[in-house]
Design a protein around this motif. Structure first.
Motif, PDB file in Angstrom:
ATOM      1  N   ARG A 189      60.766 -47.650   9.458  1.00  0.00           N
ATOM      2  CA  ARG A 189      59.933 -46.675  10.138  1.00  0.00           C
ATOM      3  C   ARG A 189      60.656 -46.009  11.400  1.00  0.00           C
ATOM      4  O   ARG A 189      60.936 -45.212  11.926  1.00  0.00           O
ATOM      5  CB  ARG A 189      58.473 -46.778  10.094  1.00  0.00           C
ATOM      6  CG  ARG A 189      57.956 -45.290  10.449  1.00  0.00           C
ATOM      7  CD  ARG A 189      56.602 -45.815  10.990  1.00  0.00           C
ATOM      8  NE  ARG A 189      56.370 -46.648  12.033  1.00  0.00           N
ATOM      9  CZ  ARG A 189      55.361 -47.269  12.327  1.00  0.00           C
ATOM     10  NH1 ARG A 189      54.137 -47.321  11.890  1.00  0.00           N
ATOM     11  NH2 ARG A 189      55.362 -47.980  13.436  1.00  0.00           N
ATOM     12  N   ASP A 190      60.479 -47.464  12.420  1.00  0.00           N
ATOM     13  CA  ASP A 190      60.948 -47.117  13.781  1.00  0.00           C
ATOM     14  C   ASP A 190      62.318 -46.942  13.811  1.00  0.00           C
ATOM     15  O   ASP A 190      63.101 -46.299  14.715  1.00  0.00           O
ATOM     16  CB  ASP A 190      60.785 -48.499  14.509  1.00  0.00           C
ATOM     17  CG  ASP A 190      59.290 -48.823  14.509  1.00  0.00           C
ATOM     18  OD1 ASP A 190      58.508 -47.945  14.443  1.00  0.00           O
ATOM     19  OD2 ASP A 190      58.729 -49.952  15.001  1.00  0.00           O
ATOM     20  N   ALA A 191      63.323 -47.109  12.827  1.00  0.00           N
ATOM     21  CA  ALA A 191      64.502 -46.822  12.928  1.00  0.00           C
ATOM     22  C   ALA A 191      64.873 -45.412  12.857  1.00  0.00           C
ATOM     23  O   ALA A 191      65.912 -44.753  13.243  1.00  0.00           O
ATOM     24  CB  ALA A 191      65.487 -47.480  11.782  1.00  0.00           C
ATOM     25  N   LYS A 192      64.006 -44.597  12.344  1.00  0.00           N
ATOM     26  CA  LYS A 192      64.128 -43.409  11.969  1.00  0.00           C
ATOM     27  C   LYS A 192      63.437 -42.495  13.342  1.00  0.00           C
ATOM     28  O   LYS A 192      63.454 -41.106  13.387  1.00  0.00           O
ATOM     29  CB  LYS A 192      63.097 -42.754  10.761  1.00  0.00           C
ATOM     30  CG  LYS A 192      63.813 -43.398   9.470  1.00  0.00           C
ATOM     31  CD  LYS A 192      63.012 -42.825   8.426  1.00  0.00           C
ATOM     32  CE  LYS A 192      63.626 -43.749   7.219  1.00  0.00           C
ATOM     33  NZ  LYS A 192      62.693 -43.488   5.762  1.00  0.00           N
ATOM     34  N   ILE A 193      62.671 -42.995  14.091  1.00  0.00           N
ATOM     35  CA  ILE A 193      62.336 -42.388  15.244  1.00  0.00           C
ATOM     36  C   ILE A 193      63.409 -41.757  16.124  1.00  0.00           C
ATOM     37  O   ILE A 193      64.417 -42.222  16.450  1.00  0.00           O
ATOM     38  CB  ILE A 193      61.601 -43.460  16.274  1.00  0.00           C
ATOM     39  CG1 ILE A 193      60.147 -43.725  15.742  1.00  0.00           C
ATOM     40  CG2 ILE A 193      61.161 -42.639  17.480  1.00  0.00           C
ATOM     41  CD1 ILE A 193      59.409 -44.610  16.131  1.00  0.00           C
ATOM     42  N   GLY A 194      63.257 -40.450  16.398  1.00  0.00           N
ATOM     43  CA  GLY A 194      64.267 -39.715  17.188  1.00  0.00           C
ATOM     44  C   GLY A 194      65.223 -38.816  16.303  1.00  0.00           C
ATOM     45  O   GLY A 194      65.878 -38.135  16.727  1.00  0.00           O
TER      46      GLY A 194
ATOM     47  N   HIS B 267      55.451 -40.716  13.431  1.00  0.00           N
ATOM     48  CA  HIS B 267      54.091 -40.513  12.807  1.00  0.00           C
ATOM     49  C   HIS B 267      54.353 -38.707  12.229  1.00  0.00           C
ATOM     50  O   HIS B 267      53.560 -38.523  11.187  1.00  0.00           O
ATOM     51  CB  HIS B 267      53.086 -40.362  13.502  1.00  0.00           C
ATOM     52  CG  HIS B 267      52.639 -41.706  13.897  1.00  0.00           C
ATOM     53  ND1 HIS B 267      52.461 -42.779  13.397  1.00  0.00           N
ATOM     54  CD2 HIS B 267      53.011 -42.453  15.366  1.00  0.00           C
ATOM     55  CE1 HIS B 267      52.238 -43.997  13.999  1.00  0.00           C
ATOM     56  NE2 HIS B 267      52.739 -43.626  15.247  1.00  0.00           N
ATOM     57  N   THR B 268      54.856 -37.798  12.998  1.00  0.00           N
ATOM     58  CA  THR B 268      54.741 -36.651  12.458  1.00  0.00           C
ATOM     59  C   THR B 268      56.217 -35.777  13.304  1.00  0.00           C
ATOM     60  O   THR B 268      56.623 -36.370  14.321  1.00  0.00           O
ATOM     61  CB  THR B 268      53.577 -35.952  12.916  1.00  0.00           C
ATOM     62  OG1 THR B 268      53.651 -34.420  12.329  1.00  0.00           O
ATOM     63  CG2 THR B 268      53.502 -35.916  14.445  1.00  0.00           C
TER      64      THR B 268
END
Length: 108
Positions: free
Chosen positions: A13-18, A50-51
């Motif tokens: 999930r964190d890899a998709k941030i940004g 998250h969104t």
């Protein structure tokens, strides 16, 4: 159960941030597919974990593609061109079967 560990899920999930995406700005319930309205303005959204949140705005699909995929718009390097593979038998190829003209391996 074959549930993945929470740590693995959180890393994914964190890899998709940004990550950015372009959403066509159309009125009502009109088609939102990019190929249907290439000249429609696009809202650029950023994933915060998250969104999707507003990030920017572009005038059309071409500008959105240039923003989302800058590596495609970079000029190709003008350095030396790599030599293409030559003919021959590589390890991944099947060995040649002996021919009937005697050109194959000597038989005993």
């Amino acid at each position: 159960m074959d549930d993945e560990p929470l740590k693995d899920w959180a890393e994914r999930r964190d890899a998709k941030i940004g990550r950015l995406r372009a959403v066509p700005v159309v009125s009502g319930d009109g088609p939102r597919a990019s190929h249907l309205n290439p000249d429609a303005p696009r809202a650029i959204e950023r994933w915060n974990g998250h969104t999707w949140e507003p990030y920017g705005f572009v005038a059309n699909l071409a500008e959105a593609k240039a923003l989302l995929h800058p590596e495609i718009n970079e000029p190709t390097p003008t350095g030396p061109v790599p030599k293409p593979l030559g003919s021959g038998t590589g390890k991944h190829r099947k060995p040649q079967s002996p021919t009937s003209d005697g050109g194959g391996p000597a038989q005993r």
